[in-house]
Write a protein that holds these residues in place. Structure first.
Motif, PDB file in Angstrom:
ATOM      1  N   ARG A  34      38.880  96.366  39.352  1.00 59.32           N
ATOM      2  CA  ARG A  34      39.706  96.867  38.253  1.00 59.32           C
ATOM      3  C   ARG A  34      38.768  97.357  37.147  1.00 59.32           C
ATOM      4  O   ARG A  34      37.907  96.606  36.686  1.00 59.32           O
ATOM      5  N   LEU A  35      38.953  98.603  36.738  1.00 57.28           N
ATOM      6  CA  LEU A  35      38.157  99.195  35.669  1.00 57.28           C
ATOM      7  C   LEU A  35      39.072  99.486  34.483  1.00 57.28           C
ATOM      8  O   LEU A  35      40.043 100.234  34.614  1.00 57.28           O
ATOM      9  N   GLY A  36      38.750  98.900  33.321  1.00 58.35           N
ATOM     10  CA  GLY A  36      39.587  99.071  32.140  1.00 58.35           C
ATOM     11  C   GLY A  36      39.451 100.451  31.531  1.00 58.35           C
ATOM     12  O   GLY A  36      38.510 101.210  31.802  1.00 58.35           O
ATOM     13  N   ALA A  37      40.392 100.778  30.659  1.00 59.01           N
ATOM     14  CA  ALA A  37      40.462 102.096  30.034  1.00 59.01           C
ATOM     15  C   ALA A  37      39.144 102.463  29.370  1.00 59.01           C
ATOM     16  O   ALA A  37      38.527 101.657  28.680  1.00 59.01           O
ATOM     17  N   GLY A  38      38.721 103.700  29.605  1.00 56.70           N
ATOM     18  CA  GLY A  38      37.541 104.226  28.938  1.00 56.70           C
ATOM     19  C   GLY A  38      36.214 103.795  29.518  1.00 56.70           C
ATOM     20  O   GLY A  38      35.164 104.195  29.012  1.00 56.70           O
ATOM     21  N   THR A  39      36.221 102.992  30.570  1.00 59.32           N
ATOM     22  CA  THR A  39      34.959 102.580  31.191  1.00 59.32           C
ATOM     23  C   THR A  39      34.354 103.750  31.960  1.00 59.32           C
ATOM     24  O   THR A  39      35.062 104.522  32.613  1.00 59.32           O
ATOM     25  N   ARG A  40      33.033 103.849  31.893  1.00 57.07           N
ATOM     26  CA  ARG A  40      32.333 104.982  32.491  1.00 57.07           C
ATOM     27  C   ARG A  40      31.243 104.504  33.436  1.00 57.07           C
ATOM     28  O   ARG A  40      30.356 103.740  33.033  1.00 57.07           O
ATOM     29  N   LEU A  41      31.313 104.935  34.676  1.00 55.26           N
ATOM     30  CA  LEU A  41      30.255 104.725  35.661  1.00 55.26           C
ATOM     31  C   LEU A  41      29.482 106.035  35.765  1.00 55.26           C
ATOM     32  O   LEU A  41      30.008 107.034  36.249  1.00 55.26           O
ATOM     33  N   VAL A  42      28.230 106.032  35.318  1.00 60.85           N
ATOM     34  CA  VAL A  42      27.512 107.295  35.151  1.00 60.85           C
ATOM     35  C   VAL A  42      27.257 107.958  36.498  1.00 60.85           C
ATOM     36  O   VAL A  42      27.659 109.101  36.732  1.00 60.85           O
ATOM     37  N   SER A  43      26.551 107.267  37.402  1.00 65.97           N
ATOM     38  CA  SER A  43      26.320 107.778  38.755  1.00 65.97           C
ATOM     39  C   SER A  43      25.616 106.709  39.578  1.00 65.97           C
ATOM     40  O   SER A  43      24.996 105.794  39.026  1.00 65.97           O
ATOM     41  N   HIS A  44      25.722 106.813  40.912  1.00 58.39           N
ATOM     42  CA  HIS A  44      24.959 105.955  41.831  1.00 58.39           C
ATOM     43  C   HIS A  44      25.149 104.463  41.536  1.00 58.39           C
ATOM     44  O   HIS A  44      24.191 103.695  41.548  1.00 58.39           O
ATOM     45  N   ILE A  45      26.364 104.043  41.288  1.00 61.32           N
ATOM     46  CA  ILE A  45      26.675 102.654  40.936  1.00 61.32           C
ATOM     47  C   ILE A  45      27.593 102.075  41.996  1.00 61.32           C
ATOM     48  O   ILE A  45      28.488 102.763  42.510  1.00 61.32           O
ATOM     49  N   VAL A  46      27.389 100.795  42.327  1.00 63.28           N
ATOM     50  CA  VAL A  46      28.288 100.083  43.235  1.00 63.28           C
ATOM     51  C   VAL A  46      29.002  98.989  42.448  1.00 63.28           C
ATOM     52  O   VAL A  46      28.365  98.143  41.828  1.00 63.28           O
ATOM     53  N   VAL A  47      30.320  99.028  42.457  1.00 63.19           N
ATOM     54  CA  VAL A  47      31.143  97.952  41.908  1.00 63.19           C
ATOM     55  C   VAL A  47      31.994  97.440  43.065  1.00 63.19           C
ATOM     56  O   VAL A  47      32.809  98.171  43.610  1.00 63.19           O
ATOM     57  N   ASP A  48      31.783  96.186  43.434  1.00 58.03           N
ATOM     58  CA  ASP A  48      32.409  95.666  44.650  1.00 58.03           C
ATOM     59  C   ASP A  48      32.958  94.273  44.372  1.00 58.03           C
ATOM     60  O   ASP A  48      32.896  93.757  43.251  1.00 58.03           O
ATOM     61  N   GLY A  49      33.475  93.640  45.415  1.00 62.10           N
ATOM     62  CA  GLY A  49      34.016  92.297  45.282  1.00 62.10           C
ATOM     63  C   GLY A  49      35.257  92.285  44.409  1.00 62.10           C
ATOM     64  O   GLY A  49      35.825  93.318  44.061  1.00 62.10           O
ATOM     65  N   HIS A  50      35.709  91.087  44.068  1.00 61.72           N
ATOM     66  CA  HIS A  50      36.830  90.925  43.143  1.00 61.72           C
ATOM     67  C   HIS A  50      36.255  90.981  41.720  1.00 61.72           C
ATOM     68  O   HIS A  50      35.930  89.958  41.109  1.00 61.72           O
ATOM     69  N   THR A  51      36.118  92.199  41.227  1.00 59.21           N
ATOM     70  CA  THR A  51      35.408  92.444  39.980  1.00 59.21           C
ATOM     71  C   THR A  51      36.303  93.171  38.992  1.00 59.21           C
ATOM     72  O   THR A  51      36.970  94.144  39.347  1.00 59.21           O
ATOM     73  N   GLU A  52      36.298  92.687  37.747  1.00 52.88           N
ATOM     74  CA  GLU A  52      37.061  93.315  36.675  1.00 52.88           C
ATOM     75  C   GLU A  52      36.128  93.691  35.536  1.00 52.88           C
ATOM     76  O   GLU A  52      35.356  92.857  35.068  1.00 52.88           O
ATOM     77  N   LEU A  53      36.197  94.929  35.106  1.00 56.16           N
ATOM     78  CA  LEU A  53      35.523  95.374  33.892  1.00 56.16           C
ATOM     79  C   LEU A  53      36.589  95.711  32.865  1.00 56.16           C
ATOM     80  O   LEU A  53      37.595  96.364  33.195  1.00 56.16           O
ATOM     81  N   GLY A  54      36.385  95.283  31.628  1.00 61.41           N
ATOM     82  CA  GLY A  54      37.321  95.592  30.563  1.00 61.41           C
ATOM     83  C   GLY A  54      37.203  97.041  30.123  1.00 61.41           C
ATOM     84  O   GLY A  54      36.801  97.915  30.890  1.00 61.41           O
ATOM     85  N   GLU A  55      37.498  97.287  28.866  1.00 61.73           N
ATOM     86  CA  GLU A  55      37.565  98.648  28.348  1.00 61.73           C
ATOM     87  C   GLU A  55      36.222  99.108  27.768  1.00 61.73           C
ATOM     88  O   GLU A  55      35.449  98.317  27.232  1.00 61.73           O
ATOM     89  N   GLU A  56      35.973 100.410  27.922  1.00 60.43           N
ATOM     90  CA  GLU A  56      34.880 101.113  27.252  1.00 60.43           C
ATOM     91  C   GLU A  56      33.494 100.555  27.572  1.00 60.43           C
ATOM     92  O   GLU A  56      32.595 100.546  26.736  1.00 60.43           O
ATOM     93  N   ASN A  57      33.321 100.080  28.782  1.00 62.07           N
ATOM     94  CA  ASN A  57      31.983  99.732  29.257  1.00 62.07           C
ATOM     95  C   ASN A  57      31.281 100.994  29.764  1.00 62.07           C
ATOM     96  O   ASN A  57      31.929 101.900  30.290  1.00 62.07           O
ATOM     97  N   THR A  58      29.959 101.026  29.630  1.00 61.35           N
ATOM     98  CA  THR A  58      29.170 102.120  30.193  1.00 61.35           C
ATOM     99  C   THR A  58      28.136 101.521  31.131  1.00 61.35           C
ATOM    100  O   THR A  58      27.343 100.656  30.727  1.00 61.35           O
TER     101      THR A  58
END
Length: 265
Positions: A34-58
């Motif tokens: 789950r990726l919260g509003a405004g979160t940005r994955l720039v490039s070449h990133i792996v987000v896996d598992g049961h993972t939650e990111l809140g809002e506006e993370n870079t």
């Protein structure tokens, strides 16, 4: 606003993306993310598992969030990594999900800065406004308070507690608990005093700092037993919230060794 997904990114079915999320090229997002509003994955990133990111993370290239814990007892259980809001996570940083024996959760607060190749191990509890500088490492089950700074190439041993506003110097090997507001350095790390630079930067008054310094001198003096000095400090500085926080931290877990000042020989 809808999420923006680069055509070269892979977002698995089941992933939940909030408004304004940006998934850059060559990113991989797993089905339980789950990726919260405004979160940005720039490039070449792996987000896996049961993972939650809140809002506006870079999150910057080659970071790995939600990877399995580096623990031989892990057998693929659906444990979690939960990250707060407005964090900056730089290149090659890693944060692992928890283990069943550790409570099943790795949690990271908000407004943190996780520099290149920093690592948050399984089952850690990391507060808000934390800075892990280049290649700083947290072993499993660490508890890191708000506003802690961990210097470059420093390593915090598993199960270690670090109190709020503490500073860990570069290259330190921290195998004992660090009091709130403390400053430690060395291999193995010893207590250097209070984190005076951090206290001044965060607006603590001169009066408050002077009270804390006097309490520190009493607590870590040469005279008497540590328990006697602890009791004396409580009695003398009972009106200070900051001193009380240090005392409560020390008393909270008597099974853990404590970083102490280095004694002259």
């Amino acid at each position: 606003m809808t999420a923006q997904i680069h055509p070269n990114a892979i977002v698995a079915d089941g992933a939940v993306l909030g408004d304004g999320v940006v998934v850059g090229p060559f990113c991989t997002v797993g089905p339980n993310v789950r990726l919260g509003a405004g979160t940005r994955l720039v490039s070449h990133i792996v987000v896996d598992g049961h993972t939650e990111l809140g809002e506006e993370n870079t999150v910057y290239p080659f970071a790995m969030l939600g990877g399995p814990p580096q623990h031989t007892a892990y057998k693929g259980e659906p444990t979690k990594l939960v990250i707060g809001d407005r964090n900056t996570i730089r290149e090659h940083a890693t944060m692992n999900i928890g283990t069943v024996n550790g409570g099943g959760l790795t949690s990271v607060g908000s407004d943190g800065f996780y520099m290149i190749e920093s690592h948050v191990g399984h089952d850690c509890r990391v507060g808000d406004h934390v800075i892990l500088t280049k290649q700083a490492t947290l072993g499993g089950h660490c508890q890191i308070g708000d506003f802690v700074i961990v210097g470059g190439l420093a390593a915090v041993h598993q199960y270690t507690r670090v109190g709020r506003h503490a500073m860990i110097g570069g290259l330190a090997a921290v195998v004992k608990d660090v009091i709130p507001y403390g400053s430690v350095w060395g291999n193995h790390a010893h207590l250097e005093g209070l984190n005076l630079v951090g206290l001044k930067r965060r607006g603590f008054s001169r009066e408050t700092i002077n009270t804390m310094r006097a309490a520190y001198r009493m607590l870590f003096a040469d005279e008497g037993t540590f328990q006697e000095r602890l009791d004396d400090t409580v009695e003398t500085y009972a009106s200070s919230d900051e001193v009380r926080e240090i005392i409560d931290f020390i008393r909270a877990d008597g099974s853990r060794p404590l970083c102490l000042p280095e004694r002259e020989v």
